[in-house]
Each structure stands twice: as structure tokens, then as C-alpha cells.
Design a protein around this motif. Structure first.
Motif, PDB file in Angstrom:
ATOM      1  N   VAL A   1       0.853  -1.185   0.000  1.00 13.77           N
ATOM      2  CA  VAL A   1       0.000   0.000   0.000  1.00 13.77           C
ATOM      3  C   VAL A   1       0.888   1.234   0.000  1.00 13.77           C
ATOM      4  O   VAL A   1       1.779   1.361   0.852  1.00 13.77           O
ATOM      5  N   ILE A   2       0.684   2.105  -0.970  1.00 14.33           N
ATOM      6  CA  ILE A   2       1.448   3.352  -1.032  1.00 14.33           C
ATOM      7  C   ILE A   2       0.473   4.522  -1.140  1.00 14.33           C
ATOM      8  O   ILE A   2      -0.618   4.390  -1.682  1.00 14.33           O
ATOM      9  N   THR A   3       0.889   5.667  -0.623  1.00 10.74           N
ATOM     10  CA  THR A   3       0.072   6.879  -0.675  1.00 10.74           C
ATOM     11  C   THR A   3       0.832   7.950  -1.439  1.00 10.74           C
ATOM     12  O   THR A   3       2.013   8.190  -1.167  1.00 10.74           O
ATOM     13  N   VAL A   4       0.144   8.569  -2.402  1.00 12.72           N
ATOM     14  CA  VAL A   4       0.791   9.539  -3.280  1.00 12.72           C
ATOM     15  C   VAL A   4      -0.040  10.815  -3.345  1.00 12.72           C
ATOM     16  O   VAL A   4      -1.259  10.762  -3.515  1.00 12.72           O
ATOM     17  N   ALA A   5       0.629  11.946  -3.224  1.00 20.26           N
ATOM     18  CA  ALA A   5      -0.002  13.249  -3.458  1.00 20.26           C
ATOM     19  C   ALA A   5       0.270  13.632  -4.915  1.00 20.26           C
ATOM     20  O   ALA A   5       1.430  13.832  -5.294  1.00 20.26           O
ATOM     21  N   PRO A   6      -0.742  13.684  -5.749  1.00 22.80           N
ATOM     22  CA  PRO A   6      -0.526  13.931  -7.178  1.00 22.80           C
ATOM     23  C   PRO A   6       0.232  15.231  -7.454  1.00 22.80           C
ATOM     24  O   PRO A   6       0.127  16.211  -6.717  1.00 22.80           O
ATOM     25  N   GLU A   7       1.001  15.208  -8.538  1.00 25.52           N
ATOM     26  CA  GLU A   7       1.678  16.398  -9.028  1.00 25.52           C
ATOM     27  C   GLU A   7       0.757  17.128 -10.011  1.00 25.52           C
ATOM     28  O   GLU A   7      -0.194  16.547 -10.528  1.00 25.52           O
ATOM     29  N   VAL A   8       1.060  18.374 -10.276  1.00 25.26           N
ATOM     30  CA  VAL A   8       0.284  19.153 -11.249  1.00 25.26           C
ATOM     31  C   VAL A   8       1.138  19.392 -12.491  1.00 25.26           C
ATOM     32  O   VAL A   8       2.239  19.940 -12.403  1.00 25.26           O
ATOM     33  N   ILE A   9       0.622  18.947 -13.634  1.00 26.11           N
ATOM     34  CA  ILE A   9       1.292  19.163 -14.915  1.00 26.11           C
ATOM     35  C   ILE A   9       0.244  19.642 -15.912  1.00 26.11           C
ATOM     36  O   ILE A   9      -0.741  18.929 -16.178  1.00 26.11           O
ATOM     37  N   ASN A  10       0.439  20.815 -16.436  1.00 25.01           N
ATOM     38  CA  ASN A  10      -0.496  21.397 -17.420  1.00 25.01           C
ATOM     39  C   ASN A  10      -1.947  21.348 -16.930  1.00 25.01           C
ATOM     40  O   ASN A  10      -2.867  20.930 -17.645  1.00 25.01           O
ATOM     41  N   ASP A  11      -2.136  21.759 -15.699  1.00 21.68           N
ATOM     42  CA  ASP A  11      -3.464  21.819 -15.066  1.00 21.68           C
ATOM     43  C   ASP A  11      -4.073  20.449 -14.771  1.00 21.68           C
ATOM     44  O   ASP A  11      -5.221  20.368 -14.329  1.00 21.68           O
ATOM     45  N   ASP A  12      -3.337  19.362 -15.026  1.00 21.68           N
ATOM     46  CA  ASP A  12      -3.805  18.021 -14.683  1.00 21.68           C
ATOM     47  C   ASP A  12      -3.117  17.550 -13.401  1.00 21.68           C
ATOM     48  O   ASP A  12      -1.941  17.855 -13.167  1.00 21.68           O
ATOM     49  N   PHE A  13      -3.840  16.779 -12.602  1.00 21.60           N
ATOM     50  CA  PHE A  13      -3.241  16.104 -11.456  1.00 21.60           C
ATOM     51  C   PHE A  13      -2.807  14.715 -11.908  1.00 21.60           C
ATOM     52  O   PHE A  13      -3.628  13.942 -12.418  1.00 21.60           O
ATOM     53  N   VAL A  14      -1.532  14.412 -11.728  1.00 17.28           N
ATOM     54  CA  VAL A  14      -0.974  13.167 -12.267  1.00 17.28           C
ATOM     55  C   VAL A  14      -0.101  12.465 -11.225  1.00 17.28           C
ATOM     56  O   VAL A  14       0.389  13.080 -10.274  1.00 17.28           O
TER      57      VAL A  14
END
Length: 249
Positions: free
Chosen positions: A103-116
């Protein structure tokens, strides 16, 4: 109910009486989680003339029809048949149901207004660990994930490089708390799906993607035994009930 599992050269113990259910139950309601521009699922008693399949309405039994789409209406597990011309059934391709999972937890990054979710983030979370499955929880992790209406919201998704990395790590089962590993509107490219299932090479027929899970905050990051339970549908995808078990020290 303590079970001992021989996994490669290790013996692992789990308590079968303490399951951690990470599925989202399906309800015949507008509050049911939803995506892909469909109406809510329907769970309704059969009507046959004057007879209504409801004990409340005078029948001897409750006898409901259920109408739903596995991809849109809740926790589901899919195989490569989701994106191939050739028919591949999840019921025929998933033959094993217990896996060592991280189990891993990730805070999405923002690239070109997308959360990835990027390769670097997953690489950092997994390190050198060898696992059969990865359970990916995204932040923020609010309870509204169990009832959110995702259509036309451009939810978080995996970059192609992240899916490629998981494939290179021989992760056979990817579970994620989003409606899809891919961008909602991507002109049909489905880059992460294609990368994970290796559609440009030898298809990974025994690999699965499970979407629309919900991992409560009480479930800490780390190693678990995963029981990936599916309904026996001869279809590319089926409703599923993934359950985690803590590995006892």
C-alpha cells in the motif's frame, strides 16, 4: 484465525478474522459513486403482472433485478480485454487470488493543469521492494471518494511512464482509488492501460487493474496480503472486493 502462508522462502502470518475491505459497495442510488456519464445503478424488484418481488409489498421473497456498469459504478477488476479487439475474460484470466501487496500513498503532481501520478513518485514509494500488487491511495483521501460523481471532472491519472515502471517491476495487479488509471478524455489513447498490459509486445494476460477502491486512512502504508475477490463474469471486467490482511510480526 491465524493462517501461515509460505511465500517464496518466507513464512507469513495473517489473521483471517481481521479483514480490511477496500471495496466500495454498490447502491441503487444517486449517491453511488459514478463515472463515464452514466445514470446511477438500478436495484429494483422484479414486476410480473400484479406480482412485485418485494416482501414489503406482499411477495414471499425479495427478488431484485440489478442494472449497472462495472467500470462506472464501483470497485471493479479488469483484464487486458478491456482494450483489445480479441475477447479476454477476467474470469478466465485471473486464476490466483492471494498476492503480496504494498500500500502506497501519493499526493498527485500538477502538470499542465492536470493532477498526475509520476514514475518518480511510485519509484520513491516502492524502493527496492518486490511485490505482486500495488495498492495506490491518492491524496486527499476523503470519504467522498465513495460517493463522488466523477464525470467531466478530469480526475487524477497515471502518467504512461508510471505504468511502464510498474510493468518493469513485474507488478501484476494495480489497484487505485480513481475511476481510471488514464486521463478522462485522452482521445482514446489509454496510455497507462496499454503500457501496463504491454499491448505493443506479449500481452500480460494475467495482469489486472482494479479501479474505484477506497483505502481508509486507518490502513497504513506498508506490506499486506491481498485477497482479490471477483464475481465470475465472463467479461473484460467484473465487480470485485479486494481485501487486505496485515502481516503479523
Amino acid at each position: 484465525m491465524i493462517a501461515t502462508i509460505q511465500y517464496n522462502s518466507k513464512k507469513l502470518q495473517i489473521d483471517l478474522s481481521k479483514p480490511l475491505d477496500i471495496s466500495i459497495p454498490m447502491r441503487g442510488s444517486k449517491t453511488n459513486v459514478n463515472a463515464w456519464y452514466l445514470d446511477e445503478p438500478k436495484i429494483e424488484p422484479v414486476k410480473n403482472g400484479d406480482w412485485i418481488g418485494s416482501v414489503e409489498k406482499g411477495a414471499d421473497v425479495n427478488f431484485n433485478n440489478i442494472m449497472f456498469n462495472p467500470h462506472a459504478h464501483g470497485t471493479h477488476t479488469e483484464c487486458v480485454g478491456h482494450i483489445t479487439k480479441e475477447v479476454h475474460s477476467i474470469n478466465k484470466n485471473l486464476k490466483q487470488f492471494f498476492f503480496l501487496a504494498e500500500v502506497i500513498t501519493v499526493a498527485p503532481e500538477v502538470i499542465n493543469d492536470d493532477f498526475v501520478i509520476s514514475k518518480t513518485q511510485i519509484q520513491f514509494a516502492l524502493g527496492n521492494k518486490k511485490r505482486d500488487a500495488v495498492v495506490l491511495r491518492t491524496l486527499p483521501n476523503m470519504k467522498d471518494k465513495k460517493s463522488k460523481q466523477y464525470s467531466n471532472t478530469n480526475p487524477t491519472y497515471l502518467l504512461e511512464e508510471a505504468a511502464e515502471y510498474l510493468k518493469s517491476k513485474n507488478i501484476k495487479h494495480l489497484l487505485i482509488d480513481l475511476p481510471s488509471v488514464d486521463k478522462e478524455k485522452d482521445e482514446g489513447k489509454l496510455l497507462a492501460h496499454n503500457a501496463f498490459w504491454n499491448t505493443k509486445g506479449k500481452l500480460r494476460l494475467d495482469a489486472t487493474i482494479t479501479e474505484f477502491i477506497y483505502v481508509p486512512n486507518k490502513v497504513k502504508d506498508g506490506c499486506y496480503m491481498l485477497n482479490l475477490q471477483i464475481a465470475p463474469f465472463e467479461n473484460d471486467a467484473t465487480p470485485s472486493k479486494p481485501v487486505l490482511y496485515k502481516i503479523l510480526e
